[in-house]
Design an enzyme around this catalytic site. Structure first.
Site, mmCIF file in Angstrom:
data_model
loop_
_atom_site.group_PDB
_atom_site.id
_atom_site.type_symbol
_atom_site.label_atom_id
_atom_site.label_comp_id
_atom_site.label_asym_id
_atom_site.label_seq_id
_atom_site.Cartn_x
_atom_site.Cartn_y
_atom_site.Cartn_z
ATOM 1 N N VAL A 65 0.844 -1.199 0.000
ATOM 2 C CA VAL A 65 0.000 0.000 0.000
ATOM 3 C C VAL A 65 0.879 1.249 0.000
ATOM 4 C CG1 VAL A 65 -1.680 1.300 1.377
ATOM 5 C CG2 VAL A 65 -1.939 -1.174 1.102
ATOM 6 N N CYS A 123 8.670 0.268 7.528
ATOM 7 C CA CYS A 123 7.774 -0.054 6.415
ATOM 8 C C CYS A 123 8.609 -0.520 5.211
ATOM 9 C CB CYS A 123 6.944 1.161 6.013
ATOM 10 S SG CYS A 123 5.848 0.785 4.631
ATOM 11 N N GLY A 237 0.636 -11.956 12.724
ATOM 12 C CA GLY A 237 -0.178 -13.155 12.505
ATOM 13 C C GLY A 237 -1.076 -13.559 13.648
HETATM 14 C C1 LIG Z 1 -2.603 -3.336 4.696
HETATM 15 C C2 LIG Z 1 -1.544 -3.098 5.742
HETATM 16 C C3 LIG Z 1 -1.123 -1.798 6.006
HETATM 17 C C4 LIG Z 1 -0.126 -1.556 6.973
HETATM 18 N N1 LIG Z 1 0.245 -0.273 7.251
HETATM 19 C C5 LIG Z 1 1.172 -0.031 8.229
HETATM 20 C C6 LIG Z 1 1.514 1.309 8.602
HETATM 21 O O1 LIG Z 1 0.982 2.288 8.088
HETATM 22 N N2 LIG Z 1 2.482 1.463 9.562
HETATM 23 C C7 LIG Z 1 3.092 0.400 10.186
HETATM 24 O O2 LIG Z 1 3.950 0.597 11.061
HETATM 25 N N3 LIG Z 1 2.733 -0.881 9.885
HETATM 26 C C8 LIG Z 1 1.805 -1.116 8.929
HETATM 27 N N4 LIG Z 1 1.437 -2.407 8.628
HETATM 28 C C9 LIG Z 1 2.084 -3.521 9.363
HETATM 29 C C10 LIG Z 1 1.195 -4.003 10.531
HETATM 30 O O3 LIG Z 1 0.941 -2.967 11.443
HETATM 31 C C11 LIG Z 1 1.844 -5.204 11.267
HETATM 32 O O4 LIG Z 1 3.081 -4.798 11.810
HETATM 33 C C12 LIG Z 1 2.096 -6.401 10.364
HETATM 34 O O5 LIG Z 1 1.091 -6.525 9.384
HETATM 35 C C13 LIG Z 1 2.180 -7.719 11.151
HETATM 36 O O6 LIG Z 1 1.001 -7.973 11.882
HETATM 37 P P1 LIG Z 1 -0.222 -8.877 11.297
HETATM 38 O O7 LIG Z 1 0.382 -10.148 10.770
HETATM 39 O O8 LIG Z 1 -1.147 -9.061 12.463
HETATM 40 O O9 LIG Z 1 -0.848 -8.075 10.187
HETATM 41 C C14 LIG Z 1 0.459 -2.666 7.666
HETATM 42 C C15 LIG Z 1 0.013 -3.972 7.393
HETATM 43 C C16 LIG Z 1 -0.975 -4.208 6.458
HETATM 44 C C17 LIG Z 1 -1.427 -5.626 6.204
#
Ligand SMILES: Cc1cc2nc3c(=O)[nH]c(=O)nc-3n(C[C@H](O)[C@H](O)[C@H](O)COP(=O)(O)O)c2cc1C
Length: 300
Positions: A65, A123, A237
């Site tokens: 994104v 990021c 996850g």
């Molecule tokens: C669609 C999407 C957008 C994300 N945007 C950000 C963001 O703006 N800033 C950030 O620090 N992490 C961002 N992340 C990372 C998540 O906050 C998280 O660290 C990562 O996805 C792992 O956790 P999860 O497996 O529960 O998604 C984003 C993740 C996804 C899937």
């Protein structure tokens, strides 16, 4: 519970990038969570990356994104204001193209009633800033120090898993004055369409999230918890209360739920409820207490 002086109703928050108040609050009350972490904000509006920017993967997803956002001033007047009016505890995720931009974003956030600032130095989907800062311990330390010098808000540094040894950046952030660490951000990945032979994402690569990265995240939380004494917010996850408990046992004080909320928008509150049920079992509470006795400073 208390994280760096801020009261959290419970140990579960949303992860940055998956919560938008107008949409998410149709499914749950943001004030019911420990905290709400909002999408990364930069000094000026940021368009994000070209599409396609999402792709499914086994047990997860890739996203590229980029840090699409309306800019910090619009965020403060809109999303932040609405969330504070609703009584939510808010963590603002700060991003930038340069060190000066990170500092500027945090300076503007410092003048608001935001509860905590999370510095997104991790990021993987932008060419400048983001992961470019978070994979070098010296840069993490310098940037954290600069931001620390302009704000007294509780400062969380969000670490990248795209490194050989995550503890180097963790120690650097702690030394520079971070109040807490959050980990992990997404892992750099790629998919190629076998019909066209071309990468599926317009950005070529994206960040892998969801259950596919959970064992890596748990390992990194475990290693980090043994390297620093500040609180850790774990993510990667988490789909259920059981998954969240695993992060607490690895040494996290709290957790964030990301990708799960894209499948089930109410996942953060469900995870919180399930975790609460698990923690009310005296046997589980005893095992967690025992795990926490090893790093008392993070839990005082
Ligand atoms: C669609 C999407 C957008 C994300 N945007 C950000 C963001 O703006 N800033 C950030 O620090 N992490 C961002 N992340 C990372 C998540 O906050 C998280 O660290 C990562 O996805 C792992 O956790 P999860 O497996 O529960 O998604 C984003 C993740 C996804 C899937």
């Amino acid at each position: 519970m208390n994280i760096c002086g801020v009261e959290w109703k419970n140990p579960v928050a949303t992860a940055a990038g998956v919560f938008v108040c107008a949409e998410s609050s149709k499914y749950f009350d943001p004030a019911a969570l420990g905290a709400v972490t909002t999408k990364g904000v930069s000094a000026e509006p940021w368009a994000g990356n070209p599409t396609p920017r999402i792709a499914e993967t086994p047990s997860g997803m890739l996203n590229a994104v980029g840090l699409e956002n309306p800019g910090v001033d619009a965020y403060i007047a809109g999303e932040l204001r609405t969330l504070k009016e609703r009584g939510a505890t808010v963590v603002a995720n700060a991003a930038g193209h340069s060190e000066d931009e990170y500092v500027e974003v945090c300076r503007r956030l410092d003048a608001t009633d935001v509860d905590m600032i999370e510095l997104n130095v991790s990021c993987p989907n932008i060419r400048e800033g983001g992961m470019a800062f978070g994979t070098d311990a010296r840069t993490v330390e310098r940037l954290t120090k600069k931001v620390r010098s302009i704000t007294d808000k509780p400062l969380i540094v969000k670490l990248s898993p795209n490194v050989t040894d995550i503890t180097e950046c963790a120690v650097a952030a702690e030394r520079a004055g971070a109040d807490a660490l959050s980990l992990i951000n997404t892992m750099l990945g790629m998919r190629i369409d076998r019909g066209t032979g071309k990468p599926v994402l317009a950005n070529l690569t994206g960040g892998l999230s969801g259950p596919a990265i959970r064992p890596i995240a748990v390992r990194m939380v475990y290693e980090t918890a043994r390297s620093v004494s500040i609180p850790i917010i774990g993510m990667g996850g988490i789909m259920t209360g059981d998954d969240a408990l695993e992060f607490l046992l690895a040494g996290a004080s709290a957790v964030e739920v990301g990708t799960a909320a894209l499948i089930d928008p109410s996942a953060p509150v469900r995870v919180s409820r399930e975790l609460n049920e698990l923690l009310s079992d005296p046997l589980i509470a005893e095992v967690l207490d025992e795990a926490r006795r090893k790093r008392p400073k993070a839990f005082c």
